[in-house]
Design a protein around this motif. Structure first.
Motif, short mmCIF file in Angstrom:
data_model
loop_
_atom_site.label_atom_id
_atom_site.label_comp_id
_atom_site.label_asym_id
_atom_site.label_seq_id
_atom_site.Cartn_x
_atom_site.Cartn_y
_atom_site.Cartn_z
N GLY A 1 0.82 -1.21 0.00
CA GLY A 1 0.00 0.00 0.00
C GLY A 1 0.85 1.25 0.00
O GLY A 1 2.01 1.23 0.40
N GLY B 1 -3.95 3.65 -0.99
CA GLY B 1 -4.41 2.29 -1.24
C GLY B 1 -3.35 1.47 -1.95
O GLY B 1 -2.15 1.73 -1.81
N SER C 1 -11.55 0.41 -3.94
CA SER C 1 -11.08 0.43 -2.55
C SER C 1 -10.11 1.59 -2.28
O SER C 1 -9.75 1.84 -1.13
CB SER C 1 -10.39 -0.90 -2.21
#
Length: 285
Positions: A37, A90, A66
Motif C-alpha cells: 500500500g 491504497g 477500494s
C-alpha cells in the motif's frame, strides 16, 4: 456529473486502459509486491485553474473502488505552484495504473479551463459570453467542453446532430444563403427535428439575405472586424442571437464584446491549448 457524461467517461476509461495497460503493467508487477500500500499526492507544478478533479475521482474508482481519496481543491479553483489537489491512498499497483490517465486528463482539462478563464475575465464588464467550438481532440470532446464550462465559458453545439450550422461550404454547395436556409427549414419540418438553425455570414450582403429569410435562430459574423460587427448587430436589431467568430484573440476579444455581440466563439480554447503542469508524487505507508 450527469448520467450521459458518466457513461461516456466510463467507456473512455475502459478504452484508455486497454491502450495503456494492455496485458499488464509489467514494470509495477516486476518491481513492487502486489499487496503493498501507499499514497500519492497530486500536486500543481504551475499556477492555473484546476479542472478534472471529479473526473479523476471516477477514474480512480473505476480502476479500484477500494482506493481512498481526500480532495483539497475542487474543480474551478485557482492553484499555485506546490498546492496539493488531492491525496490517494491504497494499493500501489492501482495508483500507478491510474497515474498517467489521471494526469493526462487533468492536465489537459486544467489547461483548457485556465485559458477559458483568461478570455472570460476580459469580458466581465460586457454582456458577451465566450463559446467553444468543435475544434477538439477526437473522442475527448466531452472532457474538453466540460473544461470550458469549468473555466466559465459556454458550450456551442456538441456535434453535427444538435444544431444546424450553415457555414460557408454549405452555402456554396447549396447554391446560396437563401437556398441553404430554405432546404434546412424544410428538412426540419419533414423529419420533425427541433434544433436551432445558425447561419455563418461572410459579408453584409449575406447578412441581409439571412435577415430576409424565416426560420433562422442565430447568425455568426465570420472574420468581421469589430467595427463591422457593431454595424451588423445594429442591422439585426435583436431579431436573432448574434455571434462573432474567426481569429479572435485575447488582444481583440473585448473589442468584439463591446460591439454588442451576444457570443464570441474561440477555437483556441481547445485546439492548441497548453496543458497545466501537474504531478503525482508517491509515498509508502
Amino acid at each position: 456529473m450527469d448520467q450521459d457524461f458518466k457513461v461516456k467517461l466510463l467507456e473512455f476509461v475502459k478504452l484508455a486502459l486497454i491502450e495503456d495497460v494492455g496485458e499488464g503493467d509489467h514494470t509495477s508487477l516486476s518491481t513492487i509486491g502486489k499487496s503493498k500500500g501507499g499514497e500519492a499526492k497530486l500536486l500543481a507544478k504551475e499556477d492555473g485553474l484546476i479542472a478534472g478533479v471529479d473526473v479523476a475521482l471516477e477514474i480512480f474508482n473505476c480502476i479500484d473502488s477500494s482506493l481512498q481519496l481526500e480532495v483539497f481543491i475542487k474543480d474551478g479553483s485557482r492553484v499555485v505552484y506546490g498546492d496539493i489537489i488531492l491525496i490517494v491512498r491504497g494499493n500501489i499497483h492501482s495508483i500507478l495504473k491510474a497515474e498517467r490517465l489521471v494526469l493526462n486528463v487533468m492536465q489537459r482539462m486544467s489547461g483548457i479551463a485556465t485559458r477559458t478563464a483568461t478570455y472570460v475575465d476580459l469580458l466581465k464588464e460586457t454582456n458577451a459570453k465566450v463559446l467553444d467550438t468543435r475544434k477538439t481532440t477526437p473522442l475527448l470532446r466531452f472532457l474538453e467542453k466540460q473544461a470550458v464550462k469549468i473555466g466559465g465559458g459556454e458550450n456551442h453545439r456538441f456535434g453535427l446532430y444538435d444544431m444546424i450550422l450553415i457555414k460557408d461550404n454549405h452555402v456554396d454547395y447549396a447554391g446560396g444563403i437563401s437556398s441553404a436556409i430554405n432546404n434546412a427549414t424544410i428538412y426540419k419540418k419533414d423529419f420533425g427535428i427541433d434544433i436551432p438553425i445558425e447561419v455563418e455570414v461572410r459579408n453584409f450582403e449575406e447578412l441581409n439575405e439571412v435577415l430576409a429569410c424565416e426560420g433562422v435562430d442565430r447568425v455568426m459574423f465570420d472574420n468581421f472586424i469589430p467595427e463591422d460587427v457593431k454595424k451588423a448587430v445594429k442591422l439585426v436589431k435583436g431579431r436573432l442571437v448574434t455571434e462573432a467568430s474567426g481569429g479572435i484573440t485575447l488582444d481583440t476579444i473585448k473589442d468584439y464584446a463591446l460591439a454588442g455581440v451576444d457570443y464570441i466563439s474561440v477555437g483556441a480554447l481547445t485546439h492548441s491549448v497548453k496543458s497545466l503542469d501537474l504531478s503525482l508524487k508517491a509515498k509508502l505507508i
